[in-house]
Design a protein around this motif. Structure first.
Motif, PDB file in Angstrom:
ATOM      1  N   LEU A   1      57.839   4.993 -16.668  1.00  0.00           N
ATOM      2  CA  LEU A   1      56.994   3.805 -16.702  1.00  0.00           C
ATOM      3  C   LEU A   1      56.565   3.490 -18.126  1.00  0.00           C
ATOM      4  O   LEU A   1      56.099   4.379 -18.841  1.00  0.00           O
TER       5      LEU A   1
ATOM      6  N   HIS B   1      46.513   4.994 -11.940  1.00  0.00           N
ATOM      7  CA  HIS B   1      45.927   5.634 -13.128  1.00  0.00           C
ATOM      8  C   HIS B   1      44.414   5.598 -12.984  1.00  0.00           C
ATOM      9  O   HIS B   1      43.825   4.544 -12.722  1.00  0.00           O
TER      10      HIS B   1
ATOM     11  N   GLU C   1      54.091   1.679 -20.934  1.00  0.00           N
ATOM     12  CA  GLU C   1      52.737   1.189 -21.197  1.00  0.00           C
ATOM     13  C   GLU C   1      52.732   0.621 -22.617  1.00  0.00           C
ATOM     14  O   GLU C   1      51.900   0.965 -23.443  1.00  0.00           O
TER      15      GLU C   1
ATOM     16  N   HIS D   1      53.332  -0.129 -16.094  1.00  0.00           N
ATOM     17  CA  HIS D   1      51.967  -0.380 -15.656  1.00  0.00           C
ATOM     18  C   HIS D   1      51.825  -1.889 -15.543  1.00  0.00           C
ATOM     19  O   HIS D   1      52.146  -2.625 -16.481  1.00  0.00           O
TER      20      HIS D   1
ATOM     21  N   GLN E   1      52.745   1.191 -11.882  1.00  0.00           N
ATOM     22  CA  GLN E   1      51.486   1.919 -11.986  1.00  0.00           C
ATOM     23  C   GLN E   1      50.369   0.885 -12.037  1.00  0.00           C
ATOM     24  O   GLN E   1      50.517  -0.162 -12.682  1.00  0.00           O
ATOM     25  N   VAL E   2      49.260   1.167 -11.348  1.00  0.00           N
ATOM     26  CA  VAL E   2      48.156   0.212 -11.279  1.00  0.00           C
ATOM     27  C   VAL E   2      46.829   0.933 -11.483  1.00  0.00           C
ATOM     28  O   VAL E   2      46.719   2.145 -11.274  1.00  0.00           O
TER      29      VAL E   2
ATOM     30  N   HIS F   1      55.544   8.636 -18.816  1.00  0.00           N
ATOM     31  CA  HIS F   1      55.101   7.423 -19.495  1.00  0.00           C
ATOM     32  C   HIS F   1      55.958   7.281 -20.744  1.00  0.00           C
ATOM     33  O   HIS F   1      55.837   8.071 -21.685  1.00  0.00           O
TER      34      HIS F   1
END
Length: 281
Positions: A256, A65, A258, A8, A32-33, A213
């Motif tokens: 991804l 997201h 986070e 992200h 991811q944005v 994630h």
């Protein structure tokens, strides 16, 4: 297995300009944005030039997201209305920038019954899925950590969602390792990853896992607490992430992070760790 590893990314300076710059700094192969304030209801218009830059980068899978406030299970009419508008906005913006998927939390019933909340899911989310064009992003359900009347935490609890959403072809799953661990899936135990992903596939079918994630956990299994930790520094540990890369359900699925930390060192280190685990498979 070819799993792009990414993160992200912050978008200060522009959705593509800032996001892609940060991605390059940390070695991200996917991003991811947020396309709106994650803690607000404002639905800003896009900047076509920035959208096109991101859309043109076909080598980097893009995901959106939705804001954290979104809850289609809410008994509050205003929250429900704003949640649907926010999901629709994220899907439209995701389509504009070429995103593969839009991630949405499965939400909470808050003070109403589970059945009442799930009736809202059917009534309001199914039409959103029907609105998505063929070349638009999938809507990816992300199970939660298990606290506060959550509608879905264990992967088996995705079953009623898929049933009520008629197993729509644009419906997929975003599997968050910290959420799953907090909900009681012991990914750190021998065979824990295989057992969990086998259960996910048995529940929703093959090909529905479309994003992972990858977050370690500060807290023990079944804590109900969603506190992310850097890869290998938490209670889940490196081996579980290596096992994720090996599972057939994760073949080709982007991973991804986070994870905590200020740019860029901890994130670059997490991505390098995941690439090392991936390349060892």
């Amino acid at each position: 297995m070819n799993n792009p590893v990414g993160a992200h990314v912050p978008v200060a300076g522009g959705l593509a300009t800032g996001g892609l710059k940060y991605a390059a700094e940390i070695g991200a192969e996917a991003v991811q944005v947020f396309v709106a304030n994650p803690r607000g209801w404002a639905l800003p218009e896009g900047r076509p030039a920035e959208d096109e830059k991101l859309r043109a980068r076909t080598d980097i899978p893009v995901y959106v997201h939705t804001p954290y406030l979104v809850n289609v299970g809410s008994p509050t009419p205003d929250t429900l209305t704003k949640s649907i508008a926010a999901i629709r906005h994220s899907l439209a913006r995701g389509h504009a920038l070429g995103a593969r998927g839009v991630v949405v939390h499965t939400g909470s019933s808050v003070s109403q019954t589970y059945d009442q909340a799930m009736a809202q899911v059917h009534e309001h989310v199914l039409p959103l899925l029907d609105e998505i064009p063929d070349d638009g992003p999938d809507l990816l359900l992300e199970p939660m950590a298990g606290q506060n009347n959550m509608l879905c935490a264990k992967v088996q609890e995705l079953g009623p969602f898929f049933d009520r959403l008629e197993h729509h072809p644009k419906l997929g799953v975003c599997f968050d390792t910290c959420h799953a661990f907090a909900a009681g899936h012991d990914l750190a135990a021998p065979g824990g990853v295989k057992e969990t992903l086998d259960a996910l596939v048995a529940t929703v079918g093959e090909g529905r896992l479309r994003l992972v994630h990858t977050n370690d956990s500060k807290d023990p299994c079944a804590s109900g607490r969603d506190r992310h930790e850097n890869i290998g520094a938490g209670r889940i540990g490196e081996q579980a992430f290596a096992d994720l890369f090996r599972h057939p359900a994760a073949a080709g699925v982007p991973f991804l992070i986070e994870t905590p930390g200020r740019a860029p060192e901890p994130h670059a280190r997490d991505i390098a760790t995941l690439k090392r685990l991936r390349d060892a498979v």
